[in-house]
Design a protein around this motif. Structure first.
Motif, PDB file in Angstrom:
ATOM      1  N   GLY A 112      19.859 -23.576   1.079  1.00 46.26           N
ATOM      2  CA  GLY A 112      20.339 -23.054  -0.161  1.00 46.26           C
ATOM      3  C   GLY A 112      20.675 -21.524  -0.104  1.00 46.26           C
ATOM      4  O   GLY A 112      21.450 -21.225   0.730  1.00 46.26           O
ATOM      5  N   THR A 113      20.233 -20.968  -1.187  1.00 44.46           N
ATOM      6  CA  THR A 113      20.361 -19.360  -1.371  1.00 44.46           C
ATOM      7  C   THR A 113      19.708 -18.610  -0.376  1.00 44.46           C
ATOM      8  O   THR A 113      19.948 -17.441  -0.197  1.00 44.46           O
ATOM      9  CB  THR A 113      19.893 -18.981  -2.675  1.00 44.46           C
ATOM     10  OG1 THR A 113      18.551 -19.197  -2.743  1.00 44.46           O
ATOM     11  CG2 THR A 113      20.742 -19.444  -3.918  1.00 44.46           C
ATOM     12  N   ARG A 114      18.813 -19.252   0.571  1.00 45.36           N
ATOM     13  CA  ARG A 114      18.254 -18.465   1.606  1.00 45.36           C
ATOM     14  C   ARG A 114      18.704 -18.845   3.026  1.00 45.36           C
ATOM     15  O   ARG A 114      18.060 -18.719   4.109  1.00 45.36           O
ATOM     16  CB  ARG A 114      16.724 -18.708   1.547  1.00 45.36           C
ATOM     17  CG  ARG A 114      16.249 -18.223   0.381  1.00 45.36           C
ATOM     18  CD  ARG A 114      14.653 -18.448   0.400  1.00 45.36           C
ATOM     19  NE  ARG A 114      14.044 -18.015  -0.776  1.00 45.36           N
ATOM     20  CZ  ARG A 114      13.028 -17.091  -0.818  1.00 45.36           C
ATOM     21  NH1 ARG A 114      12.424 -16.586   0.458  1.00 45.36           N
ATOM     22  NH2 ARG A 114      12.538 -16.865  -1.890  1.00 45.36           N
ATOM     23  N   SER A 115      20.021 -19.264   3.112  1.00 39.06           N
ATOM     24  CA  SER A 115      20.701 -19.564   4.509  1.00 39.06           C
ATOM     25  C   SER A 115      20.969 -18.326   4.981  1.00 39.06           C
ATOM     26  O   SER A 115      21.450 -17.207   4.418  1.00 39.06           O
ATOM     27  CB  SER A 115      22.045 -20.232   4.262  1.00 39.06           C
ATOM     28  OG  SER A 115      21.637 -21.547   3.411  1.00 39.06           O
ATOM     29  N   TRP A 116      21.049 -18.265   6.335  1.00 43.50           N
ATOM     30  CA  TRP A 116      21.266 -17.355   7.221  1.00 43.50           C
ATOM     31  C   TRP A 116      21.759 -17.693   8.698  1.00 43.50           C
ATOM     32  O   TRP A 116      21.618 -18.771   8.934  1.00 43.50           O
ATOM     33  CB  TRP A 116      20.092 -16.473   7.422  1.00 43.50           C
ATOM     34  CG  TRP A 116      18.743 -17.016   7.682  1.00 43.50           C
ATOM     35  CD1 TRP A 116      17.755 -17.440   7.031  1.00 43.50           C
ATOM     36  CD2 TRP A 116      18.377 -17.323   9.217  1.00 43.50           C
ATOM     37  NE1 TRP A 116      16.822 -18.219   7.853  1.00 43.50           N
ATOM     38  CE2 TRP A 116      17.432 -18.045   9.088  1.00 43.50           C
ATOM     39  CE3 TRP A 116      19.137 -17.091  10.619  1.00 43.50           C
ATOM     40  CZ2 TRP A 116      16.759 -18.445  10.233  1.00 43.50           C
ATOM     41  CZ3 TRP A 116      18.414 -17.508  11.509  1.00 43.50           C
ATOM     42  CH2 TRP A 116      17.283 -18.103  11.334  1.00 43.50           C
ATOM     43  N   GLY A 117      22.326 -16.639   9.393  1.00 47.94           N
ATOM     44  CA  GLY A 117      22.988 -17.120  10.594  1.00 47.94           C
ATOM     45  C   GLY A 117      22.805 -15.850  11.487  1.00 47.94           C
ATOM     46  O   GLY A 117      22.605 -14.656  11.099  1.00 47.94           O
ATOM     47  N   LEU A 118      22.733 -16.178  12.891  1.00 50.28           N
ATOM     48  CA  LEU A 118      22.597 -14.926  13.708  1.00 50.28           C
ATOM     49  C   LEU A 118      23.933 -15.063  14.638  1.00 50.28           C
ATOM     50  O   LEU A 118      24.354 -16.267  15.168  1.00 50.28           O
ATOM     51  CB  LEU A 118      21.553 -15.069  14.721  1.00 50.28           C
ATOM     52  CG  LEU A 118      19.979 -15.061  14.052  1.00 50.28           C
ATOM     53  CD1 LEU A 118      19.086 -15.504  15.138  1.00 50.28           C
ATOM     54  CD2 LEU A 118      19.821 -14.020  13.225  1.00 50.28           C
ATOM     55  N   ALA A 119      24.505 -13.927  14.820  1.00 47.85           N
ATOM     56  CA  ALA A 119      25.752 -13.947  15.673  1.00 47.85           C
ATOM     57  C   ALA A 119      25.301 -13.913  17.228  1.00 47.85           C
ATOM     58  O   ALA A 119      24.204 -13.071  17.807  1.00 47.85           O
ATOM     59  CB  ALA A 119      26.289 -12.579  15.593  1.00 47.85           C
ATOM     60  N   LEU A 120      25.753 -14.646  17.840  1.00 48.11           N
ATOM     61  CA  LEU A 120      25.293 -14.851  19.642  1.00 48.11           C
ATOM     62  C   LEU A 120      26.355 -14.902  20.265  1.00 48.11           C
ATOM     63  O   LEU A 120      27.665 -15.081  20.173  1.00 48.11           O
ATOM     64  CB  LEU A 120      24.610 -16.065  19.460  1.00 48.11           C
ATOM     65  CG  LEU A 120      23.590 -16.477  18.675  1.00 48.11           C
ATOM     66  CD1 LEU A 120      22.963 -18.219  18.839  1.00 48.11           C
ATOM     67  CD2 LEU A 120      22.233 -15.721  19.026  1.00 48.11           C
ATOM     68  N   GLU A 121      25.974 -14.164  21.652  1.00 47.41           N
ATOM     69  CA  GLU A 121      27.187 -14.240  22.716  1.00 47.41           C
ATOM     70  C   GLU A 121      26.993 -15.415  23.445  1.00 47.41           C
ATOM     71  O   GLU A 121      27.815 -15.802  24.329  1.00 47.41           O
ATOM     72  CB  GLU A 121      26.870 -12.781  23.637  1.00 47.41           C
ATOM     73  CG  GLU A 121      27.144 -11.367  22.649  1.00 47.41           C
ATOM     74  CD  GLU A 121      26.841 -10.478  23.568  1.00 47.41           C
ATOM     75  OE1 GLU A 121      26.745 -10.353  24.715  1.00 47.41           O
ATOM     76  OE2 GLU A 121      26.800  -9.181  22.780  1.00 47.41           O
ATOM     77  N   LYS A 122      25.668 -16.006  23.561  1.00 45.69           N
ATOM     78  CA  LYS A 122      25.340 -17.020  24.665  1.00 45.69           C
ATOM     79  C   LYS A 122      24.732 -18.175  23.846  1.00 45.69           C
ATOM     80  O   LYS A 122      24.057 -18.028  22.728  1.00 45.69           O
ATOM     81  CB  LYS A 122      24.430 -16.643  25.600  1.00 45.69           C
ATOM     82  CG  LYS A 122      24.897 -15.670  26.820  1.00 45.69           C
ATOM     83  CD  LYS A 122      24.062 -15.244  27.609  1.00 45.69           C
ATOM     84  CE  LYS A 122      24.298 -14.121  28.444  1.00 45.69           C
ATOM     85  NZ  LYS A 122      23.074 -13.474  29.384  1.00 45.69           N
ATOM     86  N   MET A 123      24.700 -19.301  24.287  1.00 42.46           N
ATOM     87  CA  MET A 123      24.105 -20.576  23.672  1.00 42.46           C
ATOM     88  C   MET A 123      22.604 -20.279  23.901  1.00 42.46           C
ATOM     89  O   MET A 123      21.917 -19.597  24.837  1.00 42.46           O
ATOM     90  CB  MET A 123      24.340 -21.755  24.434  1.00 42.46           C
ATOM     91  CG  MET A 123      25.835 -22.322  24.321  1.00 42.46           C
ATOM     92  SD  MET A 123      26.281 -23.557  23.453  1.00 42.46           S
ATOM     93  CE  MET A 123      25.086 -24.634  23.382  1.00 42.46           C
TER      94      MET A 123
END
Length: 171
Positions: A112-123
């Motif tokens: 919901g409003t607390r969604s986030w993501g991380l930028a990654l170079e590798k799996m």
């Protein structure tokens, strides 16, 4: 449009990178399993139970005049999700010296409003840790209060309280 991996394909990729099973003499040991990624020379651990998706970064929308730590935003199932490049938090000097990173994936947690993501170079890869890996280690001051669990093997591996981390970044 971003390309999502079907769950069966994502699980197959993660199981292929899992460490081999322990032999019978170690069956009594208790292991903790995580999904692990390396950023700025530090290992970040995501609880295996944490519901996340791996998304191709081609759909990442970079926002002009945004802080360095914000890699951009992604639209995932009609939700706008901020994608953070934690290298700028974990190792500020080293991140600034490096050229534009090759961000290939975004690991997204929808909530919901607390969604986030991380930028990654590798799996991410699957990793296991035992009690022997949990050693008293001096944590860097900027993350000391944000780490819930840490292990020392080939490098420092930290599990973060993600809510505390993003609250600090927002301050």
């Amino acid at each position: 449009m971003s390309q999502l991996l079907p769950p069966s394909q994502a699980l197959r990729l993660l199981s292929e990178s899992a460490p081999p099973d322990v032999d019978a003499s170690h069956e009594r040991l208790h292991y903790l399993e995580y999904f692990a990624v390396e950023l700025a020379g530090m290992g970040l651990l995501l609880a295996a139970e944490l519901s996340c998706e791996l998304i191709d970064s081609k759909a990442l929308c970079v926002l002009p005049a945004s802080p360095e730590i914000l890699a951009g935003v992604l639209s995932v199932r009609s939700q706008v999700v901020p994608i953070f490049d934690l290298r700028f938090f974990l190792a500020p000097g080293a991140a600034r010296e490096s050229r534009k990173p090759l961000i290939r994936f975004a690991l997204v947690h929808l909530n919901g409003t607390r969604s986030w993501g991380l930028a990654l170079e590798k799996m991410p890869e699957k990793r296991r840790f035992s009690g022997d890996d949990h050693r008293q280690t001096e944590l860097p001051e900027n993350i000391r209060t944000l780490v819930t669990q840490h292990f020392m093997t080939d490098r420092l591996w930290c599990e973060f309280n993600w809510q505390k981390l993003f609250s600090r970044l927002a301050a």
